[in-house]
Design a protein around this motif. Structure first.
Motif, short mmCIF file in Angstrom:
data_model
loop_
_atom_site.label_atom_id
_atom_site.label_comp_id
_atom_site.label_asym_id
_atom_site.label_seq_id
_atom_site.Cartn_x
_atom_site.Cartn_y
_atom_site.Cartn_z
N VAL A 3 26.45 43.47 14.13
CA VAL A 3 25.28 42.88 13.49
C VAL A 3 25.72 42.05 12.27
O VAL A 3 25.20 40.97 12.03
N GLN A 4 26.69 42.56 11.54
CA GLN A 4 27.20 41.83 10.38
C GLN A 4 27.82 40.51 10.83
O GLN A 4 27.61 39.47 10.20
N SER A 5 28.55 40.52 11.94
CA SER A 5 29.15 39.29 12.47
C SER A 5 28.08 38.29 12.87
O SER A 5 28.19 37.10 12.59
N LEU A 6 27.03 38.76 13.53
CA LEU A 6 25.94 37.87 13.92
C LEU A 6 25.25 37.26 12.70
O LEU A 6 24.90 36.09 12.70
N SER A 7 25.11 38.07 11.66
CA SER A 7 24.49 37.58 10.43
C SER A 7 25.34 36.48 9.80
O SER A 7 24.82 35.45 9.37
N ILE A 8 26.64 36.69 9.75
CA ILE A 8 27.54 35.68 9.19
C ILE A 8 27.48 34.40 10.02
O ILE A 8 27.39 33.29 9.49
N LEU A 9 27.52 34.55 11.34
CA LEU A 9 27.51 33.38 12.21
C LEU A 9 26.20 32.61 12.15
O LEU A 9 26.17 31.40 12.28
N SER A 10 25.08 33.33 11.95
CA SER A 10 23.79 32.65 11.96
C SER A 10 23.35 32.17 10.58
O SER A 10 22.68 31.16 10.47
N ARG A 11 23.74 32.89 9.54
CA ARG A 11 23.22 32.55 8.22
C ARG A 11 24.27 32.34 7.15
O ARG A 11 23.95 31.99 6.02
N GLY A 12 25.53 32.56 7.49
CA GLY A 12 26.58 32.46 6.48
C GLY A 12 26.92 31.04 6.11
O GLY A 12 26.57 30.08 6.80
N SER A 13 27.61 30.91 4.99
CA SER A 13 28.09 29.59 4.56
C SER A 13 29.23 29.17 5.48
O SER A 13 29.77 29.98 6.25
N LEU A 14 29.62 27.91 5.40
CA LEU A 14 30.73 27.42 6.21
C LEU A 14 31.99 28.24 5.92
O LEU A 14 32.70 28.64 6.84
N ASP A 15 32.27 28.53 4.65
CA ASP A 15 33.46 29.31 4.30
C ASP A 15 33.40 30.71 4.91
O ASP A 15 34.41 31.22 5.38
N GLU A 16 32.23 31.34 4.91
CA GLU A 16 32.11 32.67 5.52
C GLU A 16 32.39 32.61 7.01
O GLU A 16 33.05 33.48 7.57
N LYS A 17 31.89 31.57 7.67
CA LYS A 17 32.12 31.41 9.10
C LYS A 17 33.60 31.17 9.38
O LYS A 17 34.15 31.72 10.35
N ILE A 18 34.25 30.37 8.55
CA ILE A 18 35.68 30.09 8.73
C ILE A 18 36.48 31.37 8.52
O ILE A 18 37.41 31.67 9.29
#
Length: 107
Positions: A3-18
Motif C-alpha cells: 500500500v505504501q508503494s502504491l501511495s508513492i507511485l500515485s501521489r509521491g513526488s518525482l524524487d520519491e518515485k525515482i
C-alpha cells in the motif's frame, strides 16, 4: 509495504518515485545497482510484459538495454549505479521523468 508503494507511485513526488524505482533495482539493498541486479529486473519486466512488448526478447536484447542504461547512469564508470547517479540521470531524462508520471493520480 504494498500500500505504501502504491501511495508513492500515485501521489509521491518525482524524487520519491525515482527512489522507489532505485530500491526496486537494488535487490540486495546495499545502496548500489550492479549490472546483475539491473539485468534481473529488466528480465523480470520483459517476462511480465510477455509477447505484448516485443516479439522476440532474448538475452542479447536484455544485455543491450542494460548496457545502454549503464552508459547513461554510471557517470564515474565504477561498474555500479549509486542513488545519486540514478537520481541525476532520471531527473534529466525526459522519457524517464514522464514515465514516472504515468502513475499520477488525483485520488
Amino acid at each position: 509495504n504494498f500500500v505504501q508503494s502504491l501511495s508513492i507511485l500515485s501521489r509521491g513526488s518525482l524524487d520519491e518515485k525515482i527512489r522507489w524505482a532505485f530500491n526496486l533495482y537494488d535487490i540486495n539493498g546495499d545502496g548500489c545497482i550492479t549490472r546483475e541486479e539491473m539485468t534481473d529486473i529488466v528480465t523480470a519486466v520483459y517476462d511480465l510484459m510477455g509477447k505484448l512488448a516485443e516479439p522476440c526478447i532474448d538475452e542479447d536484447t536484455v544485455k543491450e538495454k542494460v548496457d545502454m542504461l549503464f552508459r547513461k547512469m554510471d557517470k564515474n564508470r565504477d561498474g555500479v549505479v549509486t542513488l545519486d547517479e540514478f537520481l541525476e540521470c532520471c531527473r534529466k531524462d525526459e522519457d524517464i521523468s514522464s514515465s514516472m508520471n504515468v502513475f499520477d493520480s488525483s485520488i
